[in-house]
Design a protein around this motif. Sequence first.
Motif, PDB file in Angstrom:
ATOM      1  N   PHE A 180       9.942   2.098   7.425  1.00  0.00           N
ATOM      2  CA  PHE A 180       9.083   3.283   7.466  1.00  0.00           C
ATOM      3  C   PHE A 180       9.591   4.290   6.440  1.00  0.00           C
ATOM      4  O   PHE A 180      10.793   4.382   6.191  1.00  0.00           O
ATOM      5  N   ASN A 181       8.662   5.051   5.833  1.00  0.00           N
ATOM      6  CA  ASN A 181       9.084   6.040   4.845  1.00  0.00           C
ATOM      7  C   ASN A 181       9.608   7.301   5.532  1.00  0.00           C
ATOM      8  O   ASN A 181       9.704   7.357   6.763  1.00  0.00           O
ATOM      9  N   ILE A 182       9.943   8.313   4.746  1.00  0.00           N
ATOM     10  CA  ILE A 182      10.559   9.519   5.312  1.00  0.00           C
ATOM     11  C   ILE A 182       9.594  10.309   6.185  1.00  0.00           C
ATOM     12  O   ILE A 182      10.009  11.216   6.915  1.00  0.00           O
ATOM     13  N   PHE A 183       8.305   9.970   6.112  1.00  0.00           N
ATOM     14  CA  PHE A 183       7.319  10.614   6.965  1.00  0.00           C
ATOM     15  C   PHE A 183       6.991   9.768   8.185  1.00  0.00           C
ATOM     16  O   PHE A 183       6.011  10.020   8.891  1.00  0.00           O
ATOM     17  N   ASP A 184       7.808   8.713   8.434  1.00  0.00           N
ATOM     18  CA  ASP A 184       7.644   7.821   9.588  1.00  0.00           C
ATOM     19  C   ASP A 184       6.312   7.070   9.556  1.00  0.00           C
ATOM     20  O   ASP A 184       5.615   6.932  10.572  1.00  0.00           O
ATOM     21  N   VAL A 185       5.973   6.559   8.369  1.00  0.00           N
ATOM     22  CA  VAL A 185       4.746   5.798   8.178  1.00  0.00           C
ATOM     23  C   VAL A 185       5.070   4.493   7.469  1.00  0.00           C
ATOM     24  O   VAL A 185       5.906   4.449   6.567  1.00  0.00           O
ATOM     25  N   ASN A 186       4.401   3.422   7.884  1.00  0.00           N
ATOM     26  CA  ASN A 186       4.502   2.144   7.198  1.00  0.00           C
ATOM     27  C   ASN A 186       3.093   1.666   6.878  1.00  0.00           C
ATOM     28  O   ASN A 186       2.213   1.686   7.736  1.00  0.00           O
ATOM     29  N   VAL A 187       2.875   1.259   5.636  1.00  0.00           N
ATOM     30  CA  VAL A 187       1.572   0.768   5.204  1.00  0.00           C
ATOM     31  C   VAL A 187       1.728  -0.631   4.621  1.00  0.00           C
ATOM     32  O   VAL A 187       2.544  -0.853   3.734  1.00  0.00           O
ATOM     33  N   THR A 188       0.949  -1.564   5.156  1.00  0.00           N
ATOM     34  CA  THR A 188       0.891  -2.919   4.608  1.00  0.00           C
ATOM     35  C   THR A 188      -0.411  -3.046   3.837  1.00  0.00           C
ATOM     36  O   THR A 188      -1.496  -2.952   4.419  1.00  0.00           O
ATOM     37  N   ARG A 189      -0.313  -3.222   2.533  1.00  0.00           N
ATOM     38  CA  ARG A 189      -1.495  -3.268   1.682  1.00  0.00           C
ATOM     39  C   ARG A 189      -1.983  -4.698   1.480  1.00  0.00           C
ATOM     40  O   ARG A 189      -1.187  -5.622   1.351  1.00  0.00           O
ATOM     41  N   GLN A 190      -3.284  -4.847   1.451  1.00  0.00           N
ATOM     42  CA  GLN A 190      -3.909  -6.102   1.068  1.00  0.00           C
ATOM     43  C   GLN A 190      -4.959  -5.773   0.010  1.00  0.00           C
ATOM     44  O   GLN A 190      -6.173  -5.787   0.259  1.00  0.00           O
ATOM     45  N   ASP A 191      -4.457  -5.457  -1.196  1.00  0.00           N
ATOM     46  CA  ASP A 191      -5.324  -5.182  -2.330  1.00  0.00           C
ATOM     47  C   ASP A 191      -5.252  -6.347  -3.298  1.00  0.00           C
ATOM     48  O   ASP A 191      -4.652  -7.387  -3.006  1.00  0.00           O
ATOM     49  N   GLY A 223     -14.678  -5.770  -5.024  1.00  0.00           N
ATOM     50  CA  GLY A 223     -14.852  -4.394  -4.571  1.00  0.00           C
ATOM     51  C   GLY A 223     -14.423  -4.152  -3.143  1.00  0.00           C
ATOM     52  O   GLY A 223     -15.024  -3.331  -2.439  1.00  0.00           O
ATOM     53  N   LEU A 224     -13.356  -4.838  -2.711  1.00  0.00           N
ATOM     54  CA  LEU A 224     -12.888  -4.721  -1.332  1.00  0.00           C
ATOM     55  C   LEU A 224     -11.362  -4.727  -1.282  1.00  0.00           C
ATOM     56  O   LEU A 224     -10.706  -5.383  -2.096  1.00  0.00           O
ATOM     57  N   SER A 225     -10.801  -4.028  -0.310  1.00  0.00           N
ATOM     58  CA  SER A 225      -9.381  -4.130   0.017  1.00  0.00           C
ATOM     59  C   SER A 225      -9.168  -3.515   1.391  1.00  0.00           C
ATOM     60  O   SER A 225     -10.069  -2.866   1.938  1.00  0.00           O
ATOM     61  N   MET A 226      -7.994  -3.729   1.958  1.00  0.00           N
ATOM     62  CA  MET A 226      -7.724  -3.252   3.319  1.00  0.00           C
ATOM     63  C   MET A 226      -6.239  -2.974   3.486  1.00  0.00           C
ATOM     64  O   MET A 226      -5.400  -3.644   2.881  1.00  0.00           O
ATOM     65  N   ASN A 227      -5.927  -1.971   4.305  1.00  0.00           N
ATOM     66  CA  ASN A 227      -4.545  -1.628   4.635  1.00  0.00           C
ATOM     67  C   ASN A 227      -4.353  -1.575   6.141  1.00  0.00           C
ATOM     68  O   ASN A 227      -5.288  -1.237   6.884  1.00  0.00           O
ATOM     69  N   ARG A 228      -3.149  -1.901   6.558  1.00  0.00           N
ATOM     70  CA  ARG A 228      -2.730  -1.633   7.934  1.00  0.00           C
ATOM     71  C   ARG A 228      -1.735  -0.493   7.886  1.00  0.00           C
ATOM     72  O   ARG A 228      -0.769  -0.525   7.131  1.00  0.00           O
TER      73      ARG A 228
END
Length: 231
Positions: free
Chosen positions: A72-83, A94-99
Motif C-alpha cells: 500500500f502507498n503512503i495514503f494506504d491505497v493499493n491499485v492493481t491496474r489492468q491496462d 478503448g477499455l481498461s480496468m483497475n482494482r
Amino acid sequence: MNYQILLCLVLFSLGLLLPLPSHSADPSPLQDFCVADLDSSLYINGFPCKNPDNVSSQDFFANGFQQSPGEFNIFDVNVTRQDVQRFPGLNTLGLSMNRVVLKPGGLNEPHVHPRASELALVMDGNLFVAFVTTGNVFYWKIVTSGELFVIPPGLVHFQLNIGHENARFFASFNSQNPGIQFAPLALFNSTPSIPDLVLSKAFQVNQSIIELIKSRFATVSTVSTVLKSSY
C-alpha cells in the motif's frame, strides 16, 4: 408521395430509431484485434500490433485481479491496474480496468484521468466519493457495496475510506491507457520545480509554507512510495 421524399423520410426515421454507436475515448480499431507488441521499438500513439501469427488465446485473458493486493502507498491505497501495458489484448479496444483497495482512512488522493471517464462498482466498504467540475462545483456521495459511481473525464476526484474495514472497488475506463495525474505531485514535485513564488501567489500563502509542502515530496523514496500501486 414522391419516391425520393419517401426514401428520405424512411432514412431519417431509421436514424432516429437505430441506436447510436458507442464511443470510447480512443480511436476505433480498424481490424478485429491488435494485440500490443510491447517489445516493439516503434514509437507511435498507442502500441504496434503483434503479428497475428504470434497471437494466442492467452493474449485475450488476464488474471491480475486474482492476486492479493501488494504494498500500500503512503495514503494506504493499493491499485492493481489492468491496462494495455499489463493486458496487451486491450490495445485499440478503448477499455481498461483497475482494482482499488483502501485501508480504513485510506485516501485515493485528488487526481485526474486526462484521457478517460471512470465507472466504478464498490464491492466492499463505505467510500466518500467526490469530484469537482470545471465550474468549481463539488459533487459527492457516500457509496457502499453494490453501488456505482461515475467520474467524467479530466475532472479532479478522490475516494476516501470512511469505514472501519478495507474498502474495495473496481473501476473501468473507456481508454486502454486513461492516464493519471496526482494534484499534489503535479504542483509540488514537478521537474523542474514550479517556482515557489508562483505557488505562494496561487495559494495565497507564505513561500515558507510552499517550501514545507515541497519538502514532503522531496526524496525519491517518498515519491516512489506515493506512486507505488497508483493508477
